[in-house]
Enzyme design. Sequence first.
Site, PDB file in Angstrom:
ATOM      1  N   SER A 247      66.604  14.926 -33.132  1.00 22.42           N
ATOM      2  CA  SER A 247      68.038  14.749 -32.885  1.00 22.42           C
ATOM      3  C   SER A 247      68.570  15.908 -32.065  1.00 22.42           C
ATOM      4  O   SER A 247      68.078  17.030 -32.125  1.00 22.42           O
ATOM      5  CB  SER A 247      68.796  14.694 -34.215  1.00 22.42           C
ATOM      6  OG  SER A 247      68.477  13.510 -34.890  1.00 22.42           O
TER       7      SER A 247
ATOM      8  N   ASP B  87      72.395  -1.223 -55.050  1.00 24.38           N
ATOM      9  CA  ASP B  87      71.312  -2.200 -55.252  1.00 24.38           C
ATOM     10  C   ASP B  87      69.987  -1.544 -54.835  1.00 24.38           C
ATOM     11  O   ASP B  87      69.850  -1.103 -53.685  1.00 24.38           O
ATOM     12  CB  ASP B  87      71.610  -3.433 -54.377  1.00 24.38           C
ATOM     13  CG  ASP B  87      70.518  -4.497 -54.496  1.00 24.38           C
ATOM     14  OD1 ASP B  87      69.486  -4.232 -55.142  1.00 24.38           O
ATOM     15  OD2 ASP B  87      70.714  -5.587 -53.919  1.00 24.38           O
TER      16      ASP B  87
ATOM     17  N   HIS C 212      58.199   8.582 -34.965  1.00 29.24           N
ATOM     18  CA  HIS C 212      58.863   9.529 -35.861  1.00 29.24           C
ATOM     19  C   HIS C 212      59.511   8.690 -36.973  1.00 29.24           C
ATOM     20  O   HIS C 212      60.286   7.781 -36.692  1.00 29.24           O
ATOM     21  CB  HIS C 212      59.915  10.307 -35.071  1.00 29.24           C
ATOM     22  CG  HIS C 212      60.870  11.063 -35.924  1.00 29.24           C
ATOM     23  ND1 HIS C 212      60.438  11.927 -36.906  1.00 29.24           N
ATOM     24  CD2 HIS C 212      62.230  11.088 -35.969  1.00 29.24           C
ATOM     25  CE1 HIS C 212      61.490  12.448 -37.515  1.00 29.24           C
ATOM     26  NE2 HIS C 212      62.591  11.950 -36.967  1.00 29.24           N
TER      27      HIS C 212
ATOM     28  N   ASN D 108      61.222  12.141 -46.072  1.00 32.18           N
ATOM     29  CA  ASN D 108      61.414  12.729 -44.752  1.00 32.18           C
ATOM     30  C   ASN D 108      60.754  14.101 -44.649  1.00 32.18           C
ATOM     31  O   ASN D 108      61.057  14.996 -45.432  1.00 32.18           O
ATOM     32  CB  ASN D 108      62.930  12.853 -44.531  1.00 32.18           C
ATOM     33  CG  ASN D 108      63.290  13.023 -43.088  1.00 32.18           C
ATOM     34  OD1 ASN D 108      62.441  13.244 -42.236  1.00 32.18           O
ATOM     35  ND2 ASN D 108      64.577  12.924 -42.803  1.00 32.18           N
TER      36      ASN D 108
ATOM     37  N   LYS E  70      62.765  -0.159 -36.347  1.00 31.74           N
ATOM     38  CA  LYS E  70      63.840  -0.547 -35.423  1.00 31.74           C
ATOM     39  C   LYS E  70      63.386  -0.358 -33.979  1.00 31.74           C
ATOM     40  O   LYS E  70      63.732  -1.159 -33.108  1.00 31.74           O
ATOM     41  CB  LYS E  70      65.100   0.295 -35.688  1.00 31.74           C
ATOM     42  CG  LYS E  70      65.865  -0.089 -36.937  1.00 31.74           C
ATOM     43  CD  LYS E  70      66.998   0.909 -37.173  1.00 31.74           C
ATOM     44  CE  LYS E  70      67.615   0.741 -38.541  1.00 31.74           C
ATOM     45  NZ  LYS E  70      68.627  -0.298 -38.612  1.00 31.74           N
TER      46      LYS E  70
ATOM     47  N   SER F 141      72.673   7.900 -34.821  1.00 32.84           N
ATOM     48  CA  SER F 141      71.339   8.475 -34.640  1.00 32.84           C
ATOM     49  C   SER F 141      70.293   7.371 -34.440  1.00 32.84           C
ATOM     50  O   SER F 141      69.393   7.486 -33.587  1.00 32.84           O
ATOM     51  CB  SER F 141      70.978   9.336 -35.852  1.00 32.84           C
ATOM     52  OG  SER F 141      69.793  10.023 -35.621  1.00 32.84           O
TER      53      SER F 141
ATOM     54  N   THR G 170      67.318   9.561 -47.640  1.00 36.53           N
ATOM     55  CA  THR G 170      66.372   9.895 -46.550  1.00 36.53           C
ATOM     56  C   THR G 170      65.970  11.371 -46.599  1.00 36.53           C
ATOM     57  O   THR G 170      65.602  11.944 -45.584  1.00 36.53           O
ATOM     58  CB  THR G 170      66.945   9.534 -45.161  1.00 36.53           C
ATOM     59  OG1 THR G 170      68.092  10.352 -44.882  1.00 36.53           O
ATOM     60  CG2 THR G 170      67.373   8.083 -45.092  1.00 36.53           C
TER      61      THR G 170
ATOM     62  N   CYS H 187      63.523  17.318 -35.258  1.00 35.77           N
ATOM     63  CA  CYS H 187      62.214  16.767 -35.616  1.00 35.77           C
ATOM     64  C   CYS H 187      61.230  16.748 -34.444  1.00 35.77           C
ATOM     65  O   CYS H 187      60.132  16.198 -34.564  1.00 35.77           O
ATOM     66  CB  CYS H 187      62.393  15.368 -36.202  1.00 35.77           C
ATOM     67  SG  CYS H 187      63.479  15.376 -37.617  1.00 35.77           S
TER      68      CYS H 187
ATOM     69  N   GLU I  12      63.014  22.939 -38.956  1.00 31.02           N
ATOM     70  CA  GLU I  12      64.466  22.993 -38.862  1.00 31.02           C
ATOM     71  C   GLU I  12      65.037  23.384 -40.219  1.00 31.02           C
ATOM     72  O   GLU I  12      66.215  23.196 -40.486  1.00 31.02           O
ATOM     73  CB  GLU I  12      65.047  21.677 -38.348  1.00 31.02           C
ATOM     74  CG  GLU I  12      64.645  20.464 -39.135  1.00 31.02           C
ATOM     75  CD  GLU I  12      65.173  19.175 -38.527  1.00 31.02           C
ATOM     76  OE1 GLU I  12      66.387  19.049 -38.393  1.00 31.02           O
ATOM     77  OE2 GLU I  12      64.354  18.288 -38.202  1.00 31.02           O
TER      78      GLU I  12
HETATM   79  N1  COA Z   1      68.949  -5.321 -49.832  1.00 33.71           N
HETATM   80  C1  COA Z   1      68.224  -5.136 -48.696  1.00 33.71           C
HETATM   81  N2  COA Z   1      68.701  -4.415 -47.641  1.00 33.71           N
HETATM   82  C2  COA Z   1      69.949  -3.871 -47.737  1.00 33.71           C
HETATM   83  C3  COA Z   1      70.724  -4.032 -48.899  1.00 33.71           C
HETATM   84  C4  COA Z   1      70.175  -4.804 -49.981  1.00 33.71           C
HETATM   85  N3  COA Z   1      70.862  -4.994 -51.113  1.00 33.71           N
HETATM   86  N4  COA Z   1      71.894  -3.383 -48.718  1.00 33.71           N
HETATM   87  C5  COA Z   1      71.842  -2.832 -47.476  1.00 33.71           C
HETATM   88  N5  COA Z   1      70.657  -3.118 -46.891  1.00 33.71           N
HETATM   89  C6  COA Z   1      70.177  -2.712 -45.565  1.00 33.71           C
HETATM   90  C7  COA Z   1      71.243  -2.780 -44.483  1.00 33.71           C
HETATM   91  O1  COA Z   1      71.351  -4.097 -43.967  1.00 33.71           O
HETATM   92  C8  COA Z   1      70.712  -1.777 -43.497  1.00 33.71           C
HETATM   93  O2  COA Z   1      69.666  -2.347 -42.755  1.00 33.71           O
HETATM   94  P1  COA Z   1      69.639  -2.189 -41.149  1.00 33.71           P
HETATM   95  O3  COA Z   1      69.633  -0.725 -40.860  1.00 33.71           O
HETATM   96  O4  COA Z   1      68.382  -2.888 -40.753  1.00 33.71           O
HETATM   97  O5  COA Z   1      70.892  -2.836 -40.654  1.00 33.71           O
HETATM   98  C9  COA Z   1      70.082  -0.707 -44.378  1.00 33.71           C
HETATM   99  O6  COA Z   1      69.863  -1.323 -45.649  1.00 33.71           O
HETATM  100  C10 COA Z   1      70.948   0.516 -44.591  1.00 33.71           C
HETATM  101  O7  COA Z   1      72.199   0.070 -44.988  1.00 33.71           O
HETATM  102  P2  COA Z   1      73.513   0.789 -44.462  1.00 33.71           P
HETATM  103  O8  COA Z   1      74.678   0.095 -44.990  1.00 33.71           O
HETATM  104  O9  COA Z   1      73.428   0.984 -42.969  1.00 33.71           O
HETATM  105  O10 COA Z   1      73.315   2.178 -45.202  1.00 33.71           O
HETATM  106  P3  COA Z   1      74.136   3.514 -45.138  1.00 33.71           P
HETATM  107  O11 COA Z   1      75.493   3.345 -44.585  1.00 33.71           O
HETATM  108  O12 COA Z   1      74.043   4.057 -46.503  1.00 33.71           O
HETATM  109  O13 COA Z   1      73.306   4.454 -44.113  1.00 33.71           O
HETATM  110  C11 COA Z   1      71.523   5.647 -43.122  1.00 33.71           C
HETATM  111  C12 COA Z   1      71.913   4.465 -44.016  1.00 33.71           C
HETATM  112  C13 COA Z   1      70.040   5.595 -42.821  1.00 33.71           C
HETATM  113  C14 COA Z   1      72.296   5.579 -41.804  1.00 33.71           C
HETATM  114  C15 COA Z   1      71.868   6.962 -43.901  1.00 33.71           C
HETATM  115  O14 COA Z   1      71.008   7.040 -45.005  1.00 33.71           O
HETATM  116  C16 COA Z   1      71.728   8.185 -43.066  1.00 33.71           C
HETATM  117  O15 COA Z   1      72.651   8.573 -42.342  1.00 33.71           O
HETATM  118  N6  COA Z   1      70.569   8.891 -43.142  1.00 33.71           N
HETATM  119  C17 COA Z   1      70.298  10.005 -42.275  1.00 33.71           C
HETATM  120  C18 COA Z   1      69.499   9.467 -41.125  1.00 33.71           C
HETATM  121  C19 COA Z   1      69.567  10.380 -39.913  1.00 33.71           C
HETATM  122  O16 COA Z   1      70.610  10.717 -39.408  1.00 33.71           O
HETATM  123  N7  COA Z   1      68.468  10.758 -39.437  1.00 33.71           N
HETATM  124  C20 COA Z   1      68.447  11.566 -38.239  1.00 33.71           C
HETATM  125  C21 COA Z   1      67.066  12.020 -38.039  1.00 33.71           C
HETATM  126  S1  COA Z   1      66.221  11.073 -36.834  1.00 33.71           S
END
Ligand code: COA
Length: 385
Positions: A307, A29, A233, A275, A242, A201, A152, A111, A79
């Site tokens: 991280s 979605d 960041h 990012n 958050k 993370s 991301t 980062c 990095e």
């Molecule tokens: N409409 C609106 N929001 C939606 C949605 C929809 N249809 N479907 C999901 N979401 C929201 C979820 O509720 C969630 O929000 P929240 O974080 O406020 O709870 C968000 O979108 C992400 O959904 P999630 O199911 O957690 O996504 P994911 O399992 O695909 O993982 C990350 C998302 C960010 C964890 C993933 O992209 C990731 O690992 N990125 C790397 C980030 C990282 O490690 N960074 C380190 C550097 S600091």
Amino acid sequence: MDIGIDRLGFYVPKKYIDLVELANKRNVDPNKFTIGIGQSKQAVPDLYQDAVTMAAESADQVLNDDNRKDIGLVIVGTESSVDESKAAATYLVELLNLPEEVRAFEIKEACYGATAGLQMAYNFVAMNPDKKALVIASDIARYGVNTPGEVTQGAGSVAMLVSENPHILKLNNKSVYMTRNVGDFWRPTFSKTAFARGKYSNEVYVDFFKTLWKKFQDKYDVTADDFSTMLFHIPYTKMGMKALRTLEGNIPDDKYNELSDHYQASIEISRNVGNLYTGSLYLGLISYLINGDVKPNEQISLFSYGSGAVGEIYSAEIQPDYTGFLNIDFIKKELSDRQKISISDYEDIFGKEVKNGDVTVLSDVHDKYYLSEIKENERLYKKLK
Ligand code: COA
């Protein structure tokens, strides 16, 4: 002595993908990407680009014939390094025509690298007030096609010229920091893509913010009321939110609303670029300076997180005449002139790698600095004439 950021430069690759198109291709979605993650576009670097070429592009914007000769320190925070031994900064000394009498090296801590560089630059200028330091954050964030982290990704570079009597941001020399050995995100030397425990993370990031913000308030006897802006960041724009949300209900509503409004201005560019890894916090600063309702001498706090993990909160003061030292029109034009590419074109670029013996075809180059060839396993760079 006042020390801080005198000039800021920003480089973004010329190509991007639309994240609604990415969502459709991945059967997700689109609201998850645009609202849930908070990203709209993602920069896609060309094959002739890497941390060195992008660093040269942003640094080029802050240098002129006057300040070039005063540079005594060049630090690249990255990095996505191109060499395990040679620092990206050494290439820059030649590409940017910098004096030989400089200390040039690279800093790695996910980062957090650019913040480590900035604090080091502060100390360098304090000891050498007639000198300036160049600190550059340059990264390509790669998680992999069809991975949870794909949304991301991003790429780009931010350059900061650090000097006495800065025109953009005065650093207040007030800072708190912490380090914990945490396995939330890493990239082993064998891998071109990162490994992340994304949700973990998020938790560590928020915990670091809460811990450091308490430490900062206790150490300097301040509250949120002493700041009108908090920068974070922002590997993706929901992440900083958050941390900011932990203040909701714990500070006056008016203050929380002000900080939230300012946060929105600080994520405007990241939302459309993605990012930058270590440059993300500083892209937030640029975005706020361009899109925010900035007041002269505004007090801000900056939360840096790498991280692994290292975190730091420090404070700073925006200087009243900063608009003359940040090329706002240029940055807006670079962002708006970009070319959207299809998801399959992005996947094609992502899957390719420049190898030993490859030579860049000049007609493919749309930037000033580029990897010209890899000869005898050595990366060679050039500037377009
Ligand atoms: N409409 C609106 N929001 C939606 C949605 C929809 N249809 N479907 C999901 N979401 C929201 C979820 O509720 C969630 O929000 P929240 O974080 O406020 O709870 C968000 O979108 C992400 O959904 P999630 O199911 O957690 O996504 P994911 O399992 O695909 O993982 C990350 C998302 C960010 C964890 C993933 O992209 C990731 O690992 N990125 C790397 C980030 C990282 O490690 N960074 C380190 C550097 S600091």
